[in-house]
Write a protein that holds these residues in place. Structure first.
Motif, PDB file in Angstrom:
ATOM      1  N   ALA A 208      45.955  50.527  40.656  1.00  0.00           N
ATOM      2  CA  ALA A 208      45.915  51.671  39.758  1.00  0.00           C
ATOM      3  C   ALA A 208      44.542  52.332  39.754  1.00  0.00           C
ATOM      4  CB  ALA A 208      46.287  51.224  38.335  1.00  0.00           C
ATOM      5  N   VAL A 209      43.507  51.517  39.956  1.00  0.00           N
ATOM      6  CA  VAL A 209      42.137  52.028  40.050  1.00  0.00           C
ATOM      7  C   VAL A 209      41.478  51.364  41.251  1.00  0.00           C
ATOM      8  CG1 VAL A 209      41.919  52.437  37.571  1.00  0.00           C
ATOM      9  CG2 VAL A 209      41.257  50.217  38.518  1.00  0.00           C
ATOM     10  N   PRO A 210      40.422  51.975  41.804  1.00  0.00           N
ATOM     11  CA  PRO A 210      39.755  51.362  42.946  1.00  0.00           C
ATOM     12  C   PRO A 210      39.233  49.966  42.610  1.00  0.00           C
ATOM     13  CG  PRO A 210      39.053  53.637  42.678  1.00  0.00           C
ATOM     14  CD  PRO A 210      39.837  53.287  41.448  1.00  0.00           C
ATOM     15  N   VAL A 214      33.572  42.928  44.632  1.00  0.00           N
ATOM     16  CA  VAL A 214      33.831  41.540  44.235  1.00  0.00           C
ATOM     17  C   VAL A 214      35.327  41.286  44.150  1.00  0.00           C
ATOM     18  CG1 VAL A 214      33.604  39.860  42.357  1.00  0.00           C
ATOM     19  CG2 VAL A 214      31.640  41.277  43.015  1.00  0.00           C
ATOM     20  N   GLN A 215      36.068  42.234  43.593  1.00  0.00           N
ATOM     21  CA  GLN A 215      37.528  42.086  43.504  1.00  0.00           C
ATOM     22  C   GLN A 215      38.171  42.046  44.884  1.00  0.00           C
ATOM     23  OE1 GLN A 215      38.211  45.466  40.849  1.00  0.00           O
ATOM     24  NE2 GLN A 215      39.006  44.070  39.293  1.00  0.00           N
ATOM     25  N   ASP A 238      46.884  54.251  43.478  1.00  0.00           N
ATOM     26  CA  ASP A 238      48.008  54.988  42.890  1.00  0.00           C
ATOM     27  C   ASP A 238      48.025  54.669  41.391  1.00  0.00           C
ATOM     28  OD1 ASP A 238      50.342  56.109  42.029  1.00  0.00           O
ATOM     29  OD2 ASP A 238      51.628  55.168  43.536  1.00  0.00           O
ATOM     30  N   PRO A 239      47.663  55.637  40.543  1.00  0.00           N
ATOM     31  CA  PRO A 239      47.607  55.382  39.092  1.00  0.00           C
ATOM     32  C   PRO A 239      48.931  54.930  38.492  1.00  0.00           C
ATOM     33  CG  PRO A 239      46.503  57.441  39.662  1.00  0.00           C
ATOM     34  CD  PRO A 239      47.243  57.002  40.889  1.00  0.00           C
ATOM     35  N   GLY A 244      49.016  47.355  37.494  1.00  0.00           N
ATOM     36  CA  GLY A 244      47.681  47.564  38.025  1.00  0.00           C
ATOM     37  C   GLY A 244      47.489  47.284  39.485  1.00  0.00           C
ATOM     38  N   ILE A 245      48.383  46.476  40.118  1.00  0.00           N
ATOM     39  CA  ILE A 245      48.194  46.144  41.529  1.00  0.00           C
ATOM     40  C   ILE A 245      49.531  45.784  42.182  1.00  0.00           C
ATOM     41  CG2 ILE A 245      47.732  43.699  41.073  1.00  0.00           C
ATOM     42  CD1 ILE A 245      45.680  43.807  43.368  1.00  0.00           C
TER      43      ILE A 245
END
Length: 271
Positions: A208-210, A214-215, A238-239, A244-245
């Motif tokens: 949903a967000v870049p 680290v992630q 993609d928002p 979220g993923i």
């Protein structure tokens, strides 16, 4: 491919790897020459039937291939093609598909030698996303009425100076000579070949967000542990992504339908 064709291609890939392990072999030149052979065999149906005829002696077919290619390609390319036609094939078309695949692998090897393979992988992925989101561009690139020269010029304007030379060559060959493949399936195949060069699997990660660096590292480590295989991440934003993923590896999608795996990945990212 199946049966004899699959075995023939596997043997040819081993020979190609052995050749390109030598720094004296110009992998980019080899790729271009194999692409020319692909075009020849695709165009000359009767020739490829002769070269894949199981009733003909393998050495005789190899000699014919060398004579036809003499003076047109390097000895290295001619020997590689001779080895291909010496093998047995389930279908004559499989020979052409295999030569084309070897051309793509040789180009990816050229990128790998220069330390640019990761860039090529990412550029292929991003180009696929651009095409998917731009119906006008996709229509122009797949227009059967447009000439190869016109499509090449369009790609040059899009990729020239912005993408690696290997990326531009791979995409140009796919667009100008799709040989029955869709643009999407062709780009997916190229991405898989690129991943294979490092013996990695590809995960398409939509968030949903870049993701932070680290992630990305934690997600890559989690997926590598989960699948027991080195993993390359293709990232998209993609928002509207629920939760979220979303992670896709091959045909498997990691989302609520496999909540235990998703939770394991989330824990890894948060730790």
């Amino acid at each position: 491919m199946n049966g004899a064709s699959r075995e023939a291609l596997a043997a040819a890939r081993e020979r190609l790897d052995a050749l390109t392990d030598s720094t004296s072999v110009d992998a980019a030149q080899l790729a271009g020459e194999l692409a020319s052979v692909t075009a020849l065999l695709d165009r000359e149906v009767s020739l490829r039937r002769v070269l894949t005829d199981p009733a003909q002696d393998g050495e005789a077919k190899a000699d014919l291939a060398r004579r036809l290619l003499s003076g047109q390609v390097s000895g290295t390319t001619a020997d590689l093609v001779a080895g291909l036609v010496r093998s047995r094939w389930s279908r004559s078309r499989d020979l052409v598909d295999s030569v084309e695949e070897l051309a793509d692998i040789a180009d990816l090897t050229a990128a790998q030698r220069l330390g640019r393979l990761d860039d090529v992988e990412d550029e292929l992925f991003r180009f696929g996303r651009i095409v998917a989101s731009n119906t006008g561009l996709r229509a122009a690139l797949t227009d059967r009425g447009a000439t190869a020269a016109a499509k090449s010029e369009l790609l040059r304007s899009l990729l020239g100076g912005r993408a690696d030379a290997v990326t531009e060559r791979l995409v140009t060959r796919l667009v100008t000579a799709p040989r029955g493949r869709s643009l999407e399936s062709g780009l997916e195949s190229l991405s898989k070949l690129a991943a294979d060069r490092r013996n990695r699997m590809v995960a398409v990660v939509t968030s949903a967000v870049p993701l932070s660096d680290v992630q990305k590292q934690r997600l890559g480590a989690a997926l590598t542990k989960l699948y027991g295989h080195p993993m390359h991440l293709n990232l998209d934003v993609d928002p509207d992504v629920l939760g979220g993923i979303r992670v896709q590896v091959g045909d498997e999608i990691i989302n609520g339908s496999v909540a235990d795996r998703l939770e394991a990945v989330a824990r890894h990212m948060a730790s």
